[in-house]
Design a protein around this motif. Structure first.
Motif, PDB file in Angstrom:
ATOM      1  N   GLY A  34       0.747  -1.266  -0.385  1.00 62.20           N
ATOM      2  CA  GLY A  34       0.011  -0.153   0.276  1.00 62.20           C
ATOM      3  C   GLY A  34       1.287   0.949  -0.018  1.00 62.20           C
ATOM      4  N   PRO A  35       0.558   2.361  -0.154  1.00 57.60           N
ATOM      5  CA  PRO A  35       0.853   3.631  -0.513  1.00 57.60           C
ATOM      6  C   PRO A  35       1.116   3.945   1.196  1.00 57.60           C
ATOM      7  N   ASN A  36       2.304   5.046   0.970  1.00 57.49           N
ATOM      8  CA  ASN A  36       2.311   5.843   2.839  1.00 57.49           C
ATOM      9  C   ASN A  36       1.004   6.358   3.396  1.00 57.49           C
ATOM     10  N   GLY A  37       1.023   6.361   3.618  1.00 60.28           N
ATOM     11  CA  GLY A  37      -0.440   6.480   5.123  1.00 60.28           C
ATOM     12  C   GLY A  37      -1.413   5.457   4.846  1.00 60.28           C
ATOM     13  N   ALA A  38      -1.469   4.324   4.273  1.00 59.82           N
ATOM     14  CA  ALA A  38      -2.110   3.303   4.499  1.00 59.82           C
ATOM     15  C   ALA A  38      -2.329   3.310   5.302  1.00 59.82           C
ATOM     16  N   GLY A  39      -2.081   2.699   6.467  1.00 57.73           N
ATOM     17  CA  GLY A  39      -2.246   2.271   8.296  1.00 57.73           C
ATOM     18  C   GLY A  39      -1.599   0.842   7.707  1.00 57.73           C
ATOM     19  N   LYS A  40      -0.395   0.628   7.045  1.00 62.55           N
ATOM     20  CA  LYS A  40       0.476  -0.540   7.361  1.00 62.55           C
ATOM     21  C   LYS A  40       0.946  -0.633   8.185  1.00 62.55           C
ATOM     22  N   SER A  41       2.139   0.134   8.844  1.00 66.63           N
ATOM     23  CA  SER A  41       2.362   0.290  10.487  1.00 66.63           C
ATOM     24  C   SER A  41       1.589  -0.673  11.303  1.00 66.63           C
ATOM     25  N   THR A  42       0.300   0.457  11.369  1.00 66.84           N
ATOM     26  CA  THR A  42      -0.783   0.812  12.483  1.00 66.84           C
ATOM     27  C   THR A  42      -1.144  -1.043  12.112  1.00 66.84           C
ATOM     28  N   LEU A  43      -1.392  -1.056  11.524  1.00 65.56           N
ATOM     29  CA  LEU A  43      -1.958  -2.784  11.648  1.00 65.56           C
ATOM     30  C   LEU A  43      -1.275  -3.934  12.374  1.00 65.56           C
ATOM     31  N   GLY A  44      -0.090  -3.604  11.878  1.00 63.70           N
ATOM     32  CA  GLY A  44       1.113  -4.670  13.192  1.00 63.70           C
ATOM     33  C   GLY A  44       0.464  -3.911  14.491  1.00 63.70           C
ATOM     34  N   TYR A  45       0.953  -2.633  15.117  1.00 63.88           N
ATOM     35  CA  TYR A  45       0.806  -1.701  16.003  1.00 63.88           C
ATOM     36  C   TYR A  45      -0.933  -2.490  17.185  1.00 63.88           C
ATOM     37  N   VAL A  46      -1.495  -2.423  16.132  1.00 64.54           N
ATOM     38  CA  VAL A  46      -3.535  -2.695  16.564  1.00 64.54           C
ATOM     39  C   VAL A  46      -2.579  -4.225  17.059  1.00 64.54           C
ATOM     40  N   LEU A  47      -2.279  -4.938  15.913  1.00 60.01           N
ATOM     41  CA  LEU A  47      -2.703  -6.352  16.723  1.00 60.01           C
ATOM     42  C   LEU A  47      -1.525  -7.293  18.000  1.00 60.01           C
ATOM     43  N   SER A  48      -0.986  -6.418  17.951  1.00 62.96           N
ATOM     44  CA  SER A  48       0.124  -6.521  19.045  1.00 62.96           C
ATOM     45  C   SER A  48       0.327  -5.836  19.882  1.00 62.96           C
ATOM     46  N   GLY A  49      -0.952  -4.961  19.989  1.00 66.82           N
ATOM     47  CA  GLY A  49      -1.132  -4.278  21.196  1.00 66.82           C
ATOM     48  C   GLY A  49      -0.572  -2.811  21.722  1.00 66.82           C
ATOM     49  N   ARG A  50       0.262  -2.210  20.794  1.00 69.02           N
ATOM     50  CA  ARG A  50       0.729  -1.074  21.364  1.00 69.02           C
ATOM     51  C   ARG A  50      -0.379   0.252  21.929  1.00 69.02           C
ATOM     52  N   GLU A  51       0.267   0.820  23.023  1.00 72.66           N
ATOM     53  CA  GLU A  51      -0.577   1.584  23.654  1.00 72.66           C
ATOM     54  C   GLU A  51      -0.657   3.309  22.385  1.00 72.66           C
TER      55      GLU A  51
END
Lengths: 253, 419
Positions: A34-51
Motif C-alpha cells: 500500500g502507499p504511504n499512510g495507508a495504515g500498514k504499520s498501524t495494523l501491526g501495532y494494533v494487532l500486537s497491542g501497542r499503547e
C-alpha cells in the motif's frame, strides 16, 4: 489462525484503520502492500497491542482468542511476532539476556521447560549464524549501534528463536541492500513450514521476489481495496499506486 | 551544638601526635562553625539528625570481619577494622616503587612527607573533613615513585562490625608518569559513624584508576570523601557506588591543578526502601585545556531519598576546558525522592560545558519492544531499569571488579520493588 473482521482503529483520535477484513490460515503468506499512510504499520501495532492505538469497532482473533482482550506480552506468548520496521535500541540490556528472557517466557506459556544458559547459547549461536551476524552481537546491547540492516537481521534472529505461529514483518525490507534483503528473506523462508503464517507488510514489490506470497492485498485509507495472488504485486510494481486515485499518482511500488 | 560534636572535640584535644598542629586547626574551625544548621546549603537536603545526639564511642577492634573477596583480583589489602588499622603493613610484600606507611609507624622523614599531604587537597569547607582531620590517628600514606606501574589494586578497606566511631585517613601520592589502581571500600550495618577521607596527589602524566564503594547500610552512618589533585596531563578514571542508610554521604572533589588533565567520574547509587544517600561532587578547573566527564545515575526505591549536587567551577584561566556532567535518576515509586542540582560557575569564555539532569520513567517504546517479545511487564521494568545502571558497570576498566559488582547490584535491585 488470524481473523480480522471490520476492524476500526485510531491513533490520537485519528482514524487510521477503517473497516479492515482479513483471514489468514495456517501456513499462508499474505503480503500487504500500500502507499504511504495507508495504515500498514498501524495494523501491526494494533494487532500486537501497542499503547496509544485504540480499537473502536470490529474484532481480531488469533487461534479463536480475542486479541483485544489480551495484554501485549500475552499476544506474544500466544504466538504472535512483530518484526519492527524500526527496532528499538536498548543499551544496557544485552541482546542475549533479552532473547533468553523472551524465549523462556514463551516456552513457559507453551508448557515447555526453561532453557538453561548453555542450551540457549547453543540455539542463539545457530540463529546468529543463520542471519549472518557476528557472534559478538549476542553480547552487545539490544540493537545498540547496529546498522539498519543489522537491526532487521536481529529481528529475524528473534523470530527464529521464538518460533511464533504468526509473524508480521513490518517493512522488513526498508533500508536494505540486495545482500541484506537476501539474508532476511532466507531467514523468513527457512521458517515456512506449512503451519506458520506470515503477514508481510511492504511498500515495494521487491521483497516479494524473495518471499513468495500466497495472497497480495492492497491497503489504502485503512481498508483492503484489492486482493489477488502474487501477480497483483507485479501489476502494482508496473503501474504504481495510481489506480487508487488521483492523490496516489506517481507513487511507485 | 551537638553532643556528638562536643565529644569529637574533646577526644581530638587529646590527640597529641605529629599532626597535632593540623588537628588543632581543625578543632578551632569546628568550634567556630558549630553544628551545621539545616539551612546550610551543604546540608539542605540531608538531615544530620541521626548523628547529632549520638553517643561517641570508640571500640577496640577485637571482632574479626573479613574483607570481601573479589575473584580474579590481584590486590594489596590495607584493612581498618572498626577504625583501627588491622593490617600488619610490615608483613606486606610490595612491588618496587610502592611504599605504604602508617601514621603511627612513620619515622621523622615519613612524618614530614605525611605533613606535606595531610589536608592539602581536601577542601576546607567539609565539616566532616575537619572532624576527620581532628580524629584520624589511624591512617596510611601510600607513595608510588615516579615512572612506576603498579598492577595490583591497592584496596583501602574500612570494615565496621560494632557500634563505634571510625575515622580513618589515607594519603596517596602518585609519582610522575606512574600508574596505579586504588579502591576505597567501606561497609557496615551496625550503628557506627564513619568518616573515611582520602587525599590523592596525582603527578604529571600519571594515571589513576579509582574506585569508591560506600556500602554502609541499615544503621551505619557515614560521611566520606575522595579528593584529587591532578598534575599536568594526569588521568583519573573513578567509579563510585553508593548504597544508602539513615545518613550516607560522599564528597568527591577533583582539582585540575595543571593543564591538560583528564578526569572521568562515573557514579551509581542504588537505594533500597527508606535509605538515603547524598553525593556531592565538585570539579575545579583551575588551569587550561582540562577535560572532565561525569555521569551519575541512580535508582531510588520506595521511600528512599537521594541527593546529587554536581558542581563544576571553571576558573578565569581555564580556557579550552571541556566539562560534561549528567545525572539520571529513576524513581521506583511515588514515595521515592531525588534532589538533583547541577551547579555551574564559569569565569572563562572559551570553554565547552554541558550539563543535564533527568528524573526519568521508562521509555515507552523500549517497554513495548520487550513486552512484544512476551516478557512480563514487571520483568521488563527490572531489565530496563537495571540496564541503565549496567551501562556504567560495563564502563569499569577492571573486569574482575565489574564481574564482582554486577551480581551484587542486580541482587540488590531485584529486592527493590517497583510500585
Amino acid at each position: 489462525m488470524l481473523s480480522i473482521k471490520n476492524l476500526h482503529a485510531s491513533v490520537e483520535d485519528k482514524d487510521i484503520i477503517r473497516g479492515l477484513n482479513l483471514e489468514v490460515k495456517a501456513g499462508e503468506v499474505h503480503a500487504i502492500m500500500g502507499p504511504n499512510g495507508a495504515g500498514k504499520s498501524t495494523l501491526g501495532y494494533v494487532l500486537s497491542g501497542r499503547e496509544g492505538y485504540s480499537v473502536s469497532e470490529g474484532e481480531a482473533t488469533l487461534n479463536g482468542k480475542d486479541l483485544m482482550e489480551m495484554e501485549i506480552e500475552e499476544r506474544a506468548r500466544e504466538g504472535m511476532f512483530l518484526a519492527f520496521q524500526y527496532p528499538v535500541e536498548i543499551p544496557g540490556v544485552s541482546n542475549m539476556e533479552f532473547m533468553k528472557e523472551s524465549v523462556n517466557a514463551v516456552r513457559e506459556q507453551r508448557g515447555q521447560e526453561s532453557l538453561t544458559a548453555a542450551e540457549f547459547l547453543k540455539k542463539a549461536k545457530e540463529a546468529c549464524k543463520q542471519v549472518q551476524l557476528p557472534l559478538d552481537f549476542l553480547k552487545r546491547g539490544v540493537n545498540e549501534g547496529f546498522s539498519g540492516g543489522e537491526k532487521k537481521r536481529n529481528e529475524i534472529m528473534q523470530m527464529i528463536l521464538l518460533e511464533p505461529t504468526l509473524c508480521i514483518l513490518d517493512e522488513s525490507d526498508s533500508g536494505l541492500d540486495v545482500d541484506a534483503l537476501q539474508v532476511v528473506a532466507d531467514g523468513v523462508n527457512s521458517q515456512r513450514d506449512g503451519e506458520r503464517s506470515f503477514i508481510v507488510v511492504t511498500h515495494y514489490q521487491r521483497l516479494l521476489d524473495y518471499i513468495k506470497p500466497d495472497y497480495v492485498h492492497i491497503l489504502a485509507e485503512g481498508k483492503i481495496v484489492k486482493s489477488g495472488d502474487a501477480s497483483l504485486a507485479l501489476e502494482v510494481e508496473k503501474s504504481g499506486y495510481g489506480f487508487l486515485g488521483k492523490k496516489y499518482e506517481g507513487e511507485t511500488a | 551544638m551537638s553532643q556528638w560534636l562536643e565529644k569529637v572535640i574533646d577526644v581530638a584535644q587529646g590527640n597529641q601526635d605529629f599532626l597535632a598542629p593540623a588537628r588543632q586547626q581543625a578543632v578551632s574551625k569546628l568550634q567556630q562553625a558549630g553544628w551545621p544548621s539545616q539551612r546550610a546549603e551543604q546540608w539542605r537536603f540531608t538531615s544530620l539528625a541521626p548523628l547529632k545526639d549520638r553517643a561517641f564511642t570508640q571500640a577496640k577492634a577485637d571482632t574479626v570481619v573479613s574483607a570481601p573477596e573479589i575473584t580474579g583480583l590481584d590486590a594489596i589489602d590495607i584493612v581498618f577494622t572498626n577504625g583501627e588499622l588491622t593490617t600488619d603493613l610490615a608483613a606486606l610484600t610490595l612491588p618496587e616503587g610502592l611504599r605504604i606507611v602508617s601514621f603511627a609507624g612513620a619515622n621523622a622523614q615519613q612524618q614530614e612527607d605525611i605533613q606535606t599531604l595531610f589536608g592539602r587537597i581536601k577542601p576546607e569547607r567539609h565539616v566532616f573533613g575537619q572532624v576527620n582531620d581532628a580524629l584520624s590517628r589511624q591512617g596510611v600514606m601510600i607513595d608510588v615513585a615516579d615512572n612506576i606501574e603498579i598492577s595490583s589494586v591497592i584496596r583501602l578497606i574500612n570494615l565496621s562490625s560494632v557500634d563505634s566511631d571510625n575515622h580513618t585517613r589515607a594519603l596517596i601520592k602518585l609519582g610522575n608518569n606512574s600508574k596505579a589502581k586504588v579502591m576505597e571500600l567501606g561497609q557496615g550495618e551496625h550503628d557506627s559513624m564513619n568518616t573515611a577521607m582520602a587525599e590523592y596527589s596525582i603527578g604529571d602524566h600519571a594515571c589513576l584508576e579509582h574506585y569508591r564503594f560506600a556500602f554502609y547500610t541499615v544503621n551505619a552512618k557515614a560521611v566520606g570523601g575522595s579528593h584529587f589533585k591532578l598534575g599536568e596531563a594526569a588521568n583519573l578514571n573513578s567509579t563510585v557506588v553508593g548504597y544508602g542508610s539513615p545518613l550516607s554521604r560522599l564528597d568527591i572533589d577533583i582539582w585540575h591543578a595543571a593543564e591538560n588533565a583528564f578526569a572521568k567520574l562515573n557514579a551509581i547509587y542504588l537505594l533500597a526502601e527508606g535509605e538515603m544517600f547524598d553525593l556531592h561532587t565538585c570539579i575545579e578547573h583551575a588551569k587550561p585545556n582540562g577535560t572532565s566527564e561525569e555521569n551519575a545515575r541512580g535508582i531510588i526505591g520506595d521511600g528512599a531519598r537521594a541527593v546529587f549536587n554536581g558542581r563544576i567551577h571553571i576558573h578565569r584561566d581555564a580556557q579550552k576546558t571541556l566539562a560534561e556532567m549528567n545525572n539520571r535518576n529513576l524513581l521506583l515509586s511515588r514515595r521515592a525522592m531525588i534532589n538533583t542540582k547541577p551547579e555551574l560557575e564559569i569565569y572563562a569564555d572559551d570553554v565547552k560545558c554541558a550539563h543535564g539532569a533527568t528524573v526519568a520513567e521508562i521509555e515507552g517504546s523500549e517497554l513495548f519492544y520487550l513486552l512484544s517479545r512476551g516478557i512480563s511487564r514487571q520483568r521488563a521494568m527490572v531489565m530496563l531499569n537495571f540496564g541503565f545502571i549496567r551501562e556504567l558497570v560495563n564502563d569499569i576498566p577492571n573486569e574482575a571488579i565489574a564481574q564482582w559488582l554486577l551480581p551484587q547490584l542486580s541482587e540488590r535491585f531485584a529486592r527493590m520493588e517497583v510500585k
